[in-house]
Design a protein around this motif. Structure first.
Motif, PDB file in Angstrom:
ATOM      1  N   LEU A  68      18.290 -37.216  10.569  1.00 32.96           N
ATOM      2  CA  LEU A  68      18.522 -35.795  10.327  1.00 32.96           C
ATOM      3  C   LEU A  68      19.425 -35.265  11.425  1.00 32.96           C
ATOM      4  N   ARG A  69      20.450 -34.506  11.040  1.00 35.14           N
ATOM      5  CA  ARG A  69      21.411 -33.975  11.999  1.00 35.14           C
ATOM      6  C   ARG A  69      21.626 -32.490  11.764  1.00 35.14           C
ATOM      7  N   VAL A  81      22.138 -25.395   9.492  1.00 36.19           N
ATOM      8  CA  VAL A  81      22.378 -26.293   8.365  1.00 36.19           C
ATOM      9  C   VAL A  81      22.056 -27.707   8.843  1.00 36.19           C
ATOM     10  N   SER A 129      24.113 -29.804  11.343  1.00 38.66           N
ATOM     11  CA  SER A 129      25.527 -29.790  10.992  1.00 38.66           C
ATOM     12  C   SER A 129      26.234 -28.537  11.493  1.00 38.66           C
ATOM     13  N   SER A 143      21.646 -31.800   7.857  1.00 46.01           N
ATOM     14  CA  SER A 143      22.047 -32.811   6.884  1.00 46.01           C
ATOM     15  C   SER A 143      21.272 -34.106   7.148  1.00 46.01           C
ATOM     16  N   PHE A 144      21.216 -34.926   6.126  1.00 40.61           N
ATOM     17  CA  PHE A 144      20.515 -36.206   6.202  1.00 40.61           C
ATOM     18  C   PHE A 144      21.545 -37.312   6.079  1.00 40.61           C
ATOM     19  N   TYR A 145      21.521 -38.272   6.986  1.00 39.65           N
ATOM     20  CA  TYR A 145      22.479 -39.374   6.998  1.00 39.65           C
ATOM     21  C   TYR A 145      21.730 -40.688   6.811  1.00 39.65           C
TER      22      TYR A 145
END
Length: 52
Positions: A29-30, A41, A32, A43-45
């Motif tokens: 999880l980052r 916000v 963004s 994001s999932f990588y």
């Protein structure tokens, strides 16, 4: 992360439990964007090599 789990279930024919475990171990999880302090916000990588 829900979208990634659903994607793995549909495209890789994994059971939902295995897709969840894969995402929890290999996913990242980052943050963004930070626009307003409480409204971030995220994001999932998931590395592509995991799915190959």
């Amino acid at each position: 992360m829900e979208g990634a789990i659903e994607w793995l279930v549909k495209t890789r024919n994994l059971p939902a439990e295995q897709a969840y475990m894969l995402c929890s171990v290999c996913g990242d999880l980052r943050i963004s964007e930070i626009v307003d302090a409480p409204n971030w916000v995220v994001s999932f990588y998931l590395p592509r090599i995991v799915c190959e």
